[in-house]
Design a protein around this motif. Structure first.
Motif, mmCIF file in Angstrom:
data_model
loop_
_atom_site.group_PDB
_atom_site.id
_atom_site.type_symbol
_atom_site.label_atom_id
_atom_site.label_comp_id
_atom_site.label_asym_id
_atom_site.label_seq_id
_atom_site.Cartn_x
_atom_site.Cartn_y
_atom_site.Cartn_z
ATOM 1 N N SER A 163 0.794 -1.229 0.000
ATOM 2 C CA SER A 163 0.000 0.000 0.000
ATOM 3 C C SER A 163 0.824 1.276 0.000
ATOM 4 C CB SER A 163 -0.933 0.003 1.210
ATOM 5 O OG SER A 163 -0.194 -0.152 2.417
ATOM 6 N N ASP A 177 2.051 -2.134 5.647
ATOM 7 C CA ASP A 177 1.175 -2.958 4.821
ATOM 8 C C ASP A 177 0.955 -4.324 5.469
ATOM 9 O OD1 ASP A 177 0.029 -3.168 1.837
ATOM 10 O OD2 ASP A 177 0.961 -5.076 2.346
ATOM 11 N N ALA A 226 -1.407 -3.927 8.344
ATOM 12 C CA ALA A 226 -2.763 -3.617 7.881
ATOM 13 C C ALA A 226 -3.457 -4.874 7.365
ATOM 14 C CB ALA A 226 -2.716 -2.551 6.791
ATOM 15 N N ARG A 227 -2.740 -5.722 6.652
ATOM 16 C CA ARG A 227 -3.345 -6.962 6.143
ATOM 17 C C ARG A 227 -3.637 -7.934 7.286
ATOM 18 N NH1 ARG A 227 -2.997 -6.938 0.525
ATOM 19 N NH2 ARG A 227 -1.557 -5.321 -0.232
ATOM 20 N N ARG A 259 -4.420 -7.028 10.341
ATOM 21 C CA ARG A 259 -5.622 -6.483 10.996
ATOM 22 C C ARG A 259 -6.869 -6.747 10.171
ATOM 23 N NH1 ARG A 259 -2.098 -2.214 12.202
ATOM 24 N NH2 ARG A 259 -2.874 -1.003 10.433
ATOM 25 N N GLU A 301 -0.584 -7.680 16.735
ATOM 26 C CA GLU A 301 -1.817 -7.462 15.972
ATOM 27 C C GLU A 301 -2.922 -8.452 16.340
ATOM 28 O OE1 GLU A 301 -2.371 -4.925 14.244
ATOM 29 O OE2 GLU A 301 -0.338 -4.118 14.112
#
Length: 463
Positions: free
Chosen positions: A33, A68, A71-72, A74, A104
């Motif tokens: 991202s 990134d 984020a993935r 999560r 996470e």
């Protein structure tokens, strides 16, 4: 006639590959991202210019986008909020990644003593670990029991025997899931399809071995039967395969309840969620997958009159795959004349099948981009190849690069987070590249580059 390892002469690229409007542009869905191109055409990931990174750390190098990756992770935790999410450590594992996962809120799936050692060294809670593998050694099982691993996924009758004996010696009760094969042919490469009958994993539902294994585990006081585990393969883009597998696995779940009087509390549907390696790939987002898979399980449980168990999944590639890219330096460029008046650029880089075996092993497709400058040249069909002494040493089979690509340029390949570093080798005695985490303009070496001294340290023949 068998195809040559380097591809067919006269080949002009796959039908789906089209010349880009601007050969300098990134295709966003293939990259992490934070990846972008700067005004002068350089690739930047996590706020780090790859030219500066290579100047400091050399090439080839794996770049791991921390933001990134997190984020993935999560997205799977939140999208699959009613599931337990286990990251498939075989995709890529190091102590830093283990710490990120624990922070996470994800659990971790391991499949060897080495992966267990990494997890424990990183300070992972052993109760959040699941231990896979079709041939776990006695010493690996003993280490897992001594560490207090949260679950063992048993894969053979021999393993059940070993586990009972080891647990009895220690006076412990071991939580166990039974790996089953549902006879489902995932639409993927034969080497990564894992639920059809003719392969090494699990107990067959069709032959009755799965029910026998469940009964054996249930009878052993040293083992706690948690439930069934099913994994149909890798790089899967829709839920149809999961639907067929769930139907058969939940039918077995119901049979166990009816005939053995045991209500198994859990069911693991495995992983295998695909990512976009090229523009022909269209993966689903985690929330969509969760909704589809949840409905499938609910329907099958209702049809079999059983309660919905606690569900688990195991994404690996889908988290780390897009979060990493590999940066290479170009060494040589050759224009090779093909049949029918066609030609192809062979772009040789300073890595290859020692850091990405997937193209040779699975016929995998990858993309790439010129990462060090802007080019005004026309696009040319190129094949990015490695430095190894093999004609099948191909990194990117077909991609359009600027026709003026030259030695000294940097080439970046997206989607290399899953299995590339994990399956890397020292073929031709080439040291393996480092993994460098990038975030907010900063770099951190999380796996250092191997050196020739590392290689020679294992060679015991010298005086």
């Amino acid at each position: 006639m068998r195809a040559h390892e380097a591809g067919e002469a006269g080949h002009r690229g796959p039908a789906w590959l089209r010349p880009p409007a601007d050969v300098n542009d990134l295709v966003p869905q293939l990259w992490s991202s934070t990846a972008r191109k700067t005004a002068d055409g350089a690739l930047e990931v996590g706020g780090v210019d790859v030219r500066a990174l290579v100047a400091e750390h050399g090439s080839p190098a794996f770049l791991l986008d921390e933001a990134d990756f997190r984020a993935r992770a999560r997205a799977f935790r939140e999208g699959f909020k009613d599931f337990s999410v286990y990251y498939g450590g075989k995709a890529f594992l190091c102590t830093t990644v283990v710490r990120w996962l624990m922070e996470e809120g994800l659990n971790l799936d391991i499949c060897s003593g080495g992966e267990l050692a990494v997890a424990l060294r990183a300070g992972a809670d052993p109760r959040r670990l699941a231990f896979h593998g079709n041939n776990k050694s006695e010493s690996e099982l003993a280490r897992a029991l001594d560490a207090g691993v949260g679950r063992i996924i048993v894969d053979s009758f021999h393993e059940i025997e070993r586990l009972v004996r080891l647990a009895a010696d220690r006076g412990v009760v071991v939580p166990v899931m039974v790996r089953v094969t549902a006879g489902v042919e995932a639409h993927t490469h034969a080497y990564i399809a894992t639920a059809h009958q003719d392969q090494k994993f699990g107990f067959s539902i069709t032959t009755g071995d799965a029910f026998e294994a469940v009964a054996l585990v249930n009878k052993a006081p040293e083992l706690e039967l948690l439930g069934l585990h099913s994994h149909i393969g890798s790089q899967i883009f829709d839920s149809s395969g999961f639907e067929i597998a769930a139907k058969r696995v939940i039918a077995l779940h119901a049979k166990v309840s009816e005939e053995l009087g045991v209500d198994m509390p859990e069911l693991d549907l495995g992983g295998g969620f695909g990512i976009a390696y090229t523009t022909q790939d269209d993966p689903s987002d985690p929330a969509q997958l969760a909704t589809e898979m949840g409905k499938i399980v609910e329907h099958e449980c209702r049809a079999n009159s059983v309660d919905i168990p606690q569900l688990s999944i195991e994404p690996g590639r889908a988290i780390v795959g897009p979060a990493m890219c590999t940066v290479y330096s170009v060494g040589t460029v050759k224009e090779v004349q093909l049949d029918y008046g066609a030609s192809r650029l062979y772009v040789s880089v300073d890595g290859g099948m020692s850091d990405n075996i997937r193209t040779a092993l699975y016929d995998a497709d990858y993309s790439c981009t010129l990462a060090s400058r802007y080019s005004q040249a026309d696009p040319a069909l190129a094949r990015v190849v490695g430095k190894h002494c093999e004609s099948g040493d191909v990194v990117v089979k077909d991609e359009f690069l600027p026709s003026d690509v030259r030695p000294g340029d940097l080439i970046a390949v997206p989607g290399t987070g899953a299995y590339c570093r994990s399956m890397a080798s020292n073929y031709n005695h080439v040291p393996r590249p480092p993994v460098i985490a990038v975030k907010d303009g900063h770099t951190k070496v999380v796996v250092r580059r191997e050196t020739e001294d590392d290689l020679l340290a294992l060679d015991m023949g010298a005086e």
